[in-house]
Design a protein around this motif. Sequence first.
Motif, short mmCIF file in Angstrom:
data_model
loop_
_atom_site.label_atom_id
_atom_site.label_comp_id
_atom_site.label_asym_id
_atom_site.label_seq_id
_atom_site.Cartn_x
_atom_site.Cartn_y
_atom_site.Cartn_z
N LYS A 122 12.67 3.86 4.30
CA LYS A 122 13.10 2.82 5.25
C LYS A 122 11.96 1.90 5.63
N GLY A 123 10.75 2.44 5.68
CA GLY A 123 9.64 1.68 6.25
C GLY A 123 8.65 1.08 5.29
N SER A 124 8.81 1.31 4.00
CA SER A 124 7.85 0.76 3.04
C SER A 124 8.23 -0.64 2.61
#
Length: 194
Positions: free
Chosen positions: A171-173
């Motif tokens: 989700k955060g890359s």
Amino acid sequence: MRPKEFDPDQIADAAMQVFWQRGYAATSIQDLVEGTGLSRSSLYNAFDSKHGLYMCALKRYQQMTTANIELLGQEAPALERVRRLLMKIVDNELQDDQRLGCLAANASLEMAGQDPVVAQWVAQNFKRIEAALEQVLRQGQEQGQVASQKNPRALASFVVCTIQGLRVLGKGSLPDERRQRLLDVVEVAVASLA
């Protein structure tokens, strides 16, 4: 009494998608009406409350993820089964254009700290995959693939943490780094089991 004119599993699936996209707190009854196609009164009659529908959605998610446990039960060397599971998670993350992640992790982060019913469901869901992993890792120890001095239960918890970490990184890359970061985690995780 009139029979239900809808399939509760289909409604739970539709609600699951709404909760998955918006989270529990941000999901309104109107969102659920629009997402399921049922009226407010039908939703309340069938599921009692927004929370009741949420719990049904979580149970449907758990049924959906049974394939992960089945993957661990396939015939293959233990570490290969663990790698396949982690790669399935990576593939799911790379194909998740909306970056929804894991509904169980989302429920854990959003609700488990304040809702004991959700906390119990999350714990049970994680224990289910941990138990399957522990069995595979014990087999790996018997096959000489997994270090015999390592606690298989702790290793199983580590793999579950790795799965959730993959979900968070997914989700955060940044898009151009995403795949390689996830693959690097898989390689380090599998190597640490030996």
